[in-house]
Design an enzyme around this catalytic site. Sequence first.
Site, PDB file in Angstrom:
ATOM      1  N   ARG A  51      52.290  84.281  55.793  1.00 57.01           N
ATOM      2  CA  ARG A  51      52.927  84.592  54.529  1.00 57.01           C
ATOM      3  C   ARG A  51      53.958  83.562  54.085  1.00 57.01           C
ATOM      4  O   ARG A  51      53.932  83.089  52.970  1.00 57.01           O
ATOM      5  CB  ARG A  51      53.697  85.914  54.665  1.00 57.01           C
ATOM      6  CG  ARG A  51      53.235  87.024  53.830  1.00 57.01           C
ATOM      7  CD  ARG A  51      53.696  88.286  54.525  1.00 57.01           C
ATOM      8  NE  ARG A  51      53.447  88.158  55.945  1.00 57.01           N
ATOM      9  CZ  ARG A  51      52.293  88.458  56.490  1.00 57.01           C
ATOM     10  NH1 ARG A  51      51.316  88.934  55.780  1.00 57.01           N
ATOM     11  NH2 ARG A  51      52.107  88.294  57.774  1.00 57.01           N
ATOM     12  N   THR A  52      54.861  83.243  54.997  1.00 58.90           N
ATOM     13  CA  THR A  52      55.977  82.404  54.558  1.00 58.90           C
ATOM     14  C   THR A  52      55.466  81.033  54.128  1.00 58.90           C
ATOM     15  O   THR A  52      55.800  80.535  53.054  1.00 58.90           O
ATOM     16  CB  THR A  52      57.035  82.297  55.675  1.00 58.90           C
ATOM     17  OG1 THR A  52      57.419  83.618  56.040  1.00 58.90           O
ATOM     18  CG2 THR A  52      58.252  81.543  55.207  1.00 58.90           C
ATOM     19  N   LYS A  80      54.972  64.729  70.536  1.00 54.92           N
ATOM     20  CA  LYS A  80      55.228  63.442  71.205  1.00 54.92           C
ATOM     21  C   LYS A  80      56.695  63.306  71.592  1.00 54.92           C
ATOM     22  O   LYS A  80      57.119  62.278  72.088  1.00 54.92           O
ATOM     23  CB  LYS A  80      54.870  62.282  70.269  1.00 54.92           C
ATOM     24  CG  LYS A  80      53.430  62.239  69.836  1.00 54.92           C
ATOM     25  CD  LYS A  80      53.221  61.027  68.916  1.00 54.92           C
ATOM     26  CE  LYS A  80      51.833  61.051  68.317  1.00 54.92           C
ATOM     27  NZ  LYS A  80      51.734  60.081  67.199  1.00 54.92           N
ATOM     28  N   ARG A 101      60.289  75.956  59.470  1.00 55.89           N
ATOM     29  CA  ARG A 101      60.314  77.064  60.429  1.00 55.89           C
ATOM     30  C   ARG A 101      60.299  76.459  61.817  1.00 55.89           C
ATOM     31  O   ARG A 101      59.527  75.537  62.096  1.00 55.89           O
ATOM     32  CB  ARG A 101      59.109  77.974  60.248  1.00 55.89           C
ATOM     33  CG  ARG A 101      58.980  78.948  61.402  1.00 55.89           C
ATOM     34  CD  ARG A 101      57.999  80.037  61.130  1.00 55.89           C
ATOM     35  NE  ARG A 101      58.492  80.956  60.103  1.00 55.89           N
ATOM     36  CZ  ARG A 101      57.926  82.115  59.831  1.00 55.89           C
ATOM     37  NH1 ARG A 101      56.852  82.498  60.483  1.00 55.89           N
ATOM     38  NH2 ARG A 101      58.418  82.896  58.900  1.00 55.89           N
ATOM     39  N   HIS A 129      66.391  84.473  58.713  1.00 54.77           N
ATOM     40  CA  HIS A 129      65.211  84.260  57.869  1.00 54.77           C
ATOM     41  C   HIS A 129      65.635  84.533  56.422  1.00 54.77           C
ATOM     42  O   HIS A 129      65.239  85.542  55.833  1.00 54.77           O
ATOM     43  CB  HIS A 129      64.097  85.208  58.318  1.00 54.77           C
ATOM     44  CG  HIS A 129      62.735  84.879  57.788  1.00 54.77           C
ATOM     45  ND1 HIS A 129      62.517  84.011  56.732  1.00 54.77           N
ATOM     46  CD2 HIS A 129      61.504  85.305  58.174  1.00 54.77           C
ATOM     47  CE1 HIS A 129      61.208  83.932  56.500  1.00 54.77           C
ATOM     48  NE2 HIS A 129      60.578  84.703  57.368  1.00 54.77           N
TER      49      HIS A 129
HETATM   50  C1  NCD Z   1      58.628  87.704  59.764  1.00 58.63           C
HETATM   51  C2  NCD Z   1      59.126  86.536  60.591  1.00 58.63           C
HETATM   52  O1  NCD Z   1      58.459  85.509  60.662  1.00 58.63           O
HETATM   53  O2  NCD Z   1      60.211  86.680  61.130  1.00 58.63           O
HETATM   54  N1  NCD Z   1      57.472  87.379  59.072  1.00 58.63           N
HETATM   55  C3  NCD Z   1      57.600  86.862  57.802  1.00 58.63           C
HETATM   56  O3  NCD Z   1      58.093  85.782  57.611  1.00 58.63           O
HETATM   57  N2  NCD Z   1      57.216  87.637  56.799  1.00 58.63           N
HETATM   58  C4  NCD Z   1      58.493  88.962  60.505  1.00 58.63           C
HETATM   59  C5  NCD Z   1      57.672  88.956  61.756  1.00 58.63           C
HETATM   60  O4  NCD Z   1      57.084  87.952  62.139  1.00 58.63           O
HETATM   61  O5  NCD Z   1      57.610  90.020  62.368  1.00 58.63           O
END
Ligand code: NCD
Length: 312
Positions: A51-52, A80, A101, A129
Amino acid sequence: MRHLIDPLDFTVSETERLLGLAQQIMDRPGDFARRCEGRILATLFFEPSTRTRLSFESAMLRLGGQVLGFSSAQSSSASKGESVADTIRMISGYADIAAMRHFKEGAPLVASRYAKIPVINAGDGGHQHPTQTLTDLFMIRRSRGKAGGLTIGLCGDLKFGRTVHSLIKSLVRYPNMRFVLISPEELRAPGYILKEVLAPSGHPYTEVLRMEEVMPQLDVLYMTRVQRERFFNEEDYVRLKDSYILTPEKLRAAKQDLAILHPLPRVNEIHKAVDEDPRALYFEQARGGVFVRMALILALLGLEPDILREEN
Ligand code: NCD
């Protein structure tokens, strides 16, 4: 130049203006379709995501911009031994804005210190997040009209769930909130969230083991997945993974206008039968994430100069 690393990097007024812009984009997407022509977003994902990452990419494409990036540490030079600082210095020459991320807490913060472009934290380990928080606030605002004056239950893995940490940090800034933390003993919210965020805020909060006993009080129920990848051993995960399963039966005691949220992905914690309930807003919540990220990209690139300014 501004970054978004922690939800508190934006004031409440900035956050509210950003969510207002997200609403405008949602209402009239055509007006924004070419705003990022000639701009590039880098998605630097050292940890898996559906999703993100895709919502960031969709956001930039819907603004008429372009995207480049990688979706795992294995497919980047991190394998590396390249440092985050070196990666972002280089990416600063390839793109105009970056979403990162990382499995290590603090990696996006380090990146922001070396970057010549705005950096967005798209999730750092079990820490924060902030763009999920904006997405959560956007859905809360749309369903309840405002973010204050609510009793919110946060249920599941409150220890490792970074979305919960960021959401609490942001929500304590709104008036008249009440927090109900629902988790097994082993997955309680970290001490810093209880002692440094909730307690000083003055908002009442309780910690409970069972969701049934608090269900009738809740205006918002924020369900989360048990974060398997952050456990030290599989045995503990297996023991705790099904601690909470939201079913239509459990929802009978809930308010008629409850908002059921989940950052997704869902594993077992919400029974599929709940999806049909009009109070289940999690897929709509995920859709909103694209508009929120469109607004965020425009704001950080300075293309909507009124959004991010410290004064009210
Ligand atoms: C969340 C995350 O990555 O922290 N997912 C997201 O970005 N929607 C929640 C999760 O992974 O449980």
